[in-house]
Motif scaffolding. Structure first.
Motif, PDB file in Angstrom:
ATOM      1  N   THR A  55     -42.198 -11.558  -4.832  1.00  0.00           N
ATOM      2  CA  THR A  55     -42.701 -10.346  -5.463  1.00  0.00           C
ATOM      3  C   THR A  55     -42.329  -9.186  -4.549  1.00  0.00           C
ATOM      4  N   VAL A  56     -41.589  -8.221  -5.072  1.00  0.00           N
ATOM      5  CA  VAL A  56     -41.033  -7.162  -4.230  1.00  0.00           C
ATOM      6  C   VAL A  56     -41.378  -5.781  -4.776  1.00  0.00           C
ATOM      7  N   ARG A  57     -41.423  -4.821  -3.869  1.00  0.00           N
ATOM      8  CA  ARG A  57     -41.683  -3.433  -4.247  1.00  0.00           C
ATOM      9  C   ARG A  57     -40.448  -2.819  -4.903  1.00  0.00           C
ATOM     10  N   LEU A  58     -40.675  -1.927  -5.839  1.00  0.00           N
ATOM     11  CA  LEU A  58     -39.642  -1.062  -6.389  1.00  0.00           C
ATOM     12  C   LEU A  58     -40.022   0.383  -6.097  1.00  0.00           C
ATOM     13  N   HIS A  59     -39.041   1.254  -6.084  1.00  0.00           N
ATOM     14  CA  HIS A  59     -39.272   2.677  -5.815  1.00  0.00           C
ATOM     15  C   HIS A  59     -38.656   3.508  -6.927  1.00  0.00           C
TER      16      HIS A  59
END
Length: 449
Positions: free
Chosen positions: A207-211
């Motif tokens: 699960t990864v951050r998006l910007h």
């Protein structure tokens, strides 16, 4: 060895044994080749395949070497006798994009470029961008805590990882981390597995951050008389308290080879620096960078044309493949305090002359991460030994300047003997204890650290 029908019946993906395993699977992009061949290759089709392969390997007395895109630069995915190669590149599904929460859930075989493109459909982006962005996998990027061009502002891969799904040595599947912006429940196992180089478990999803995609991006490029001048200019930019989204440097030899590789019009210079600013303050920050560069050189270019920016960044990204044309390359990966970049480059030049080695230097000037690339021509019988001696001096120089032997590529096989010198024996014993707790039989990635 013989593989029973249990293997082929329980694995839904592909299983290769002995001489049927393609030779390319023995090594990675580092070029390090073990003296013997692996026993089995399992190309996993799903997470259940990964769990079964781990259990079967343990039962058969084999060790497990996990592989994604094979783009590693420290020999971490190299595999020899007694090993099972576990290829997770077919776990390549983007499971979820959650625009409101600005996150994504992806399998380990997804590339950063693939995720970034899909996130772009929602006005978002995945910011980690190693030079191998098109061919490396997110699982491998997490396993090495890879860096990239945008590290100076957005951090390394680990700064974008919220949670992981990991298969342990006994076949159990655990989930670490969270989907929320904050969370401090329990020990930070997500960070423990990030950068563990396949020694603690098999990362199968993240699960990864998006910007948000920046509203504006401006590119500033400059050509300098020499690397010391360029290093001084980059240090001055950061001292001005601006934070470009990238700040990359190439020495004269790297610039020349990259331009030749791309077939673009050559710009002669002792060093080349390309910077980008992004967001609502992009223009204001770009003006400061332009003014700062202008104190050191008159050859400064500023623009917001995406095509021109892509061309300039292509020069940086092409530096390594340009050098790979000439033979095996030892891809070093030191990081020093940003104020010592010029000192490091000067010392690298002296090392190259002393060992009669071809060394090209480029890297992430914004965070002090340099890549001195040593080219080993195939026709020079003594070049390998001289290159190894030069690499040893480069590592020693990094530590002497207050830096590290690896900023983003990892330790793997190639830097094992230098790790204790950097960490110290007590810290290394603690790390070995953690590894033994999670993998008491030494199943995962033997000989790698």
């Amino acid at each position: 060895m013989s593989v029973s029908t249990t293997w082929t019946e329980s694995i839904s993906g592909a299983v290769y044994v002995g001489e049927d395993i393609p030779v390319a699977y023995r090594t990675d992009r580092s070029g390090y080749v073990p003296s013997s061949a692996p026993e089995v290759l399992v190309v996993a089709a799903d997470v259940d395949d990964v769990r079964r392969a781990v259990i079967l390997a343990a039962d058969a007395g084999l060790t497990v070497v996990v592989r994604g895109g094979g783009s590693g630069l420290a020999g971490g995915a190299s595999a020899g006798a007694g090993s099972l190669i576990l290829d997770v590149s077919r776990l390549d599904r983007i499971l979820e994009i959650a625009p409101a929460d600005e996150l994504a859930v992806v399998q380990a075989g997804v590339s950063a470029a693939q995720l970034d493109a899909e996130a772009g459909r929602h006005g978002l982006r995945y910011v980690p961008d190693p030079a191998s962005v098109a061919i490396s996998t997110i699982g491998g990027n997490i396993a090495t805590n890879a860096g990239g061009l945008r590290c100076v502002k957005y951090g390394v891969t680990g700064d974008s990882v919220l949670g992981l799904s990991v298969v342990l040595a006994d076949g159990r599947l655990i989930h670490t981390g969270r989907r929320t912006a904050k969370g401090v429940a329990g020990l930070d196992l997500t960070s423990l597995f990030t950068g563990s180089e396949g020694t603690l478990g098999v990362i199968v999803s993240a699960t990864v951050r998006l910007h948000p995609i920046p509203v504006r991006t401006v590119t500033v490029a400059a050509y300098f008389a020499d690397v010391e001048q360029a290093a001084a200019a980059t240090a001055a930019v950061l001292s001005a308290r601006v934070r470009p989204s990238l700040l990359e440097l190439l020495d004269e030899r790297s610039l020349r080879e990259a331009q030749d590789f791309l077939g673009v019009r050559a710009q002669s210079a002792g060093a080349f620096v390309v910077a980008q600013t992004d967001g609502f303050g992009a223009d204001a920050e770009a003006r400061i960078i332009e003014s700062t560069f202008g104190q050191f050189t008159s050859r400064v270019l500023v623009g917001d044309d995406p095509d021109v920016a892509d061309e300039l960044l292509a020069v940086r990204r092409s530096a390594l493949p340009a050098l790979e044309r000439y033979g095996r390359v030892l891809i070093e990966d030191i990081a020093v305090p940003r104020t010592r970049i010029a000192d490091a480059v000067r010392r690298i030049t002296e090392i190259a002359e002393r060992h009669r080695s071809q060394i090209y230097t480029f890297g992430h000037a914004g965070d002090g991460n340099l890549h001195p690339i040593i080219v080993v021509p195939p026709e020079d019988a003594s070049a390998e030994r001289r290159a190894s001696d030069a690499a040893d001096e480069i590592f020693a120089t990094a530590l002497e300047l207050g830096g590290t032997i690896t900023g983003e590529h990892g330790v793997g096989v190639l830097k094992r003997r230098w790790l204790e010198r950097e960490l110290g024996p007590d810290a290394l014993r603690v790390q070995r204890a953690v590894r033994a707790a999670l993998d008491p039989s030494g199943l995962f990635n033997p000989g790698k650290v």
